[in-house]
Design a protein around this motif. Structure first.
Motif, mmCIF file in Angstrom:
data_model
loop_
_atom_site.group_PDB
_atom_site.id
_atom_site.type_symbol
_atom_site.label_atom_id
_atom_site.label_comp_id
_atom_site.label_asym_id
_atom_site.label_seq_id
_atom_site.Cartn_x
_atom_site.Cartn_y
_atom_site.Cartn_z
ATOM 1 N N ALA A 115 0.853 -1.193 0.000
ATOM 2 C CA ALA A 115 0.000 0.000 0.000
ATOM 3 C C ALA A 115 0.891 1.246 0.000
ATOM 4 N N VAL A 116 0.370 2.339 -0.568
ATOM 5 C CA VAL A 116 1.122 3.596 -0.620
ATOM 6 C C VAL A 116 0.464 4.573 0.348
ATOM 7 N N LEU A 117 1.270 5.077 1.298
ATOM 8 C CA LEU A 117 0.710 5.926 2.356
ATOM 9 C C LEU A 117 1.186 7.373 2.204
ATOM 10 N N ILE A 118 0.239 8.279 2.065
ATOM 11 C CA ILE A 118 0.578 9.710 1.931
ATOM 12 C C ILE A 118 -0.023 10.484 3.102
ATOM 13 N N PHE A 119 0.801 11.304 3.747
ATOM 14 C CA PHE A 119 0.303 12.165 4.825
ATOM 15 C C PHE A 119 0.181 13.583 4.280
ATOM 16 N N VAL A 120 -1.021 14.137 4.363
ATOM 17 C CA VAL A 120 -1.271 15.491 3.869
ATOM 18 C C VAL A 120 -1.084 16.471 5.023
ATOM 19 N N LEU A 121 -0.135 17.392 4.838
ATOM 20 C CA LEU A 121 0.181 18.364 5.894
ATOM 21 C C LEU A 121 -0.512 19.693 5.624
ATOM 22 N N PRO A 122 -0.968 20.371 6.681
ATOM 23 C CA PRO A 122 -1.503 21.725 6.487
ATOM 24 C C PRO A 122 -0.339 22.714 6.358
ATOM 25 N N PRO A 123 -0.551 23.873 5.701
ATOM 26 C CA PRO A 123 0.529 24.850 5.596
ATOM 27 C C PRO A 123 0.933 25.416 6.959
ATOM 28 N N SER A 124 -0.029 25.503 7.899
ATOM 29 C CA SER A 124 0.270 26.014 9.245
ATOM 30 C C SER A 124 -0.878 25.628 10.175
ATOM 31 N N GLU A 153 -1.687 13.272 15.683
ATOM 32 C CA GLU A 153 -1.628 12.666 14.340
ATOM 33 C C GLU A 153 -0.397 13.135 13.567
ATOM 34 N N LEU A 154 -0.055 14.416 13.735
ATOM 35 C CA LEU A 154 1.125 14.940 13.020
ATOM 36 C C LEU A 154 2.386 14.194 13.424
ATOM 37 N N ALA A 155 2.414 13.719 14.659
ATOM 38 C CA ALA A 155 3.598 12.982 15.126
ATOM 39 C C ALA A 155 3.772 11.670 14.366
ATOM 40 N N ALA A 156 2.684 11.190 13.738
ATOM 41 C CA ALA A 156 2.754 9.917 13.002
ATOM 42 C C ALA A 156 3.183 10.111 11.552
ATOM 43 N N ALA A 157 3.303 11.358 11.100
ATOM 44 C CA ALA A 157 3.620 11.612 9.676
ATOM 45 C C ALA A 157 4.894 10.898 9.201
ATOM 46 N N PRO A 158 5.963 10.800 10.027
ATOM 47 C CA PRO A 158 7.174 10.119 9.537
ATOM 48 C C PRO A 158 6.989 8.630 9.242
ATOM 49 N N GLU A 159 5.863 8.042 9.696
ATOM 50 C CA GLU A 159 5.617 6.618 9.398
ATOM 51 C C GLU A 159 5.120 6.419 7.962
ATOM 52 N N TYR A 160 4.762 7.516 7.295
ATOM 53 C CA TYR A 160 4.177 7.410 5.954
ATOM 54 C C TYR A 160 5.278 7.366 4.888
ATOM 55 N N ASP A 161 4.891 7.008 3.653
ATOM 56 C CA ASP A 161 5.869 6.947 2.562
ATOM 57 C C ASP A 161 6.160 8.324 1.984
ATOM 58 N N TYR A 162 5.128 9.182 1.946
ATOM 59 C CA TYR A 162 5.257 10.499 1.316
ATOM 60 C C TYR A 162 4.488 11.529 2.143
ATOM 61 N N THR A 163 4.902 12.800 2.002
ATOM 62 C CA THR A 163 4.083 13.880 2.540
ATOM 63 C C THR A 163 3.823 14.884 1.419
ATOM 64 N N VAL A 164 2.661 15.506 1.498
ATOM 65 C CA VAL A 164 2.289 16.548 0.535
ATOM 66 C C VAL A 164 1.711 17.692 1.362
ATOM 67 N N VAL A 165 2.183 18.924 1.105
ATOM 68 C CA VAL A 165 1.633 20.085 1.826
ATOM 69 C C VAL A 165 0.443 20.614 1.035
ATOM 70 N N ASN A 166 -0.693 20.698 1.703
ATOM 71 C CA ASN A 166 -1.902 21.179 1.027
ATOM 72 C C ASN A 166 -2.061 22.681 1.245
ATOM 73 N N ASP A 167 -1.265 23.447 0.460
ATOM 74 C CA ASP A 167 -1.403 24.910 0.500
ATOM 75 C C ASP A 167 -2.247 25.279 -0.711
ATOM 76 N N ASP A 168 -1.611 25.217 -1.900
ATOM 77 C CA ASP A 168 -2.370 25.391 -3.140
ATOM 78 C C ASP A 168 -3.003 24.037 -3.489
ATOM 79 N N LEU A 169 -4.334 24.002 -3.548
ATOM 80 C CA LEU A 169 -5.031 22.721 -3.741
ATOM 81 C C LEU A 169 -4.632 22.025 -5.049
ATOM 82 N N GLY A 170 -4.582 22.794 -6.131
ATOM 83 C CA GLY A 170 -4.242 22.208 -7.432
ATOM 84 C C GLY A 170 -2.876 21.540 -7.414
#
Ligand code: ADP
Ligand code: 5GP
Length: 213
Positions: A115-124, A153-170
């Protein structure tokens, strides 16, 4: 190519449902795994589309029957991914997008290594809190509970394969799509890979090819 599970997690308000929705509009090779939950529908949410809304008793019956790929408790309510949802998406040849919290993602990781795990981070923190409030789906008390949970939950982000910052939605949607495309090219997911290589290797020793021209 073998379809895979794409897990999207984020603190509540981080934008994972919005990203999943946009991904589904943009691509024909993904399906959304509709989760089961015991929480009540928000205005506008439809049974079978946003969630399968179940009573607590029905949810626990399905847990006992082994119908869930993973399940967890969030905000006092039960949430889970039904095996049947994922199986029917895979049967269509599509990747299955799961919008789930971190405990469920850990269960997926433990049982399904590819499985591919992505953690979506907020800009702030400010933007996260503001997005949760503008959504107007929770009470102030529930928003504060969700912000408390966000920190854990943010503390668990390093367990994921990728992170993406959701600032600009596109841009965030493009980045998730790029991850999917790269993952789809993994050798381990190419069922036809060995036959393809063998075909070229055999052709390379074919006299008709070696001596042409
Ligand atoms: P989650 O599913 O992670 O709880 P949502 O997808 O419901 O979060 O997003 C929370 C709110 O923030 C929604 O009102 C959504 O429209 C808004 N939102 C999401 N991503 C963005 C973004 N990149 N820019 C502005 N608003 C956003
Ligand atoms: P919400 O009530 O805002 O729709 O969802 C609350 C949290 O539950 C979110 O973090 C969401 O990702 C998560 N969630 C939704 N469906 C599932 C599921 O099937 N399994 C797990 N583990 N979490 C889920």
């Amino acid at each position: 190519m073998r379809p895979f599970l794409l897990v999207l997690s984020a603190p509540s308000g981080g934008g994972k449902s919005t990203i999943a929705r946009k991904l589904l509009q943009a691509r024909t090779d993904v399906g959304y795994s509709v989760s089961a939950t015991t929480r009540r529908p928000r205005p506008g949410e439809r049974d079978g589309t946003d969630y399968h809304f179940l009573t607590r008793a029905e949810f626990e019956r399905r847990v006992e029957a082994g119908e869930f790929l993973e399940h967890a408790t969030y905000g006092g309510h039960r949430y889970g991914t039904l095996r049947g949802e994922v199986e029917s998406i895979f049967a269509r040849g599509c990747h299955a997008v799961l919008d789930i919290e971190v405990e469920g993602a850990r269960q997926i990781r433990a049982h399904l290594a590819d499985a591919v795990l992505i953690f979506v981070l907020p800009p702030s923190a400010q933007v996260l809190a503001a997005r949760l409030r503008t959504r107007e789906t929770e009470s102030e008390e529930e928003i504060r509970n969700r912000l408390d949970r966000a920190a854990a939950e943010l503390a668990a982000a390093p367990e994921y394969d990728y992170t993406v910052v959701n600032d600009d939605l596109g841009l965030a949607v493009e980045q998730v799509a790029a991850i999917m495309d790269a993952e789809a090219r993994r050798v381990s997911r190419q069922a036809e890979f060995h036959d393809y290589i063998d075909g070229i290797r055999h052709a390379l020793v074919d006299p008709a090819i070696r001596h042409a021209g």
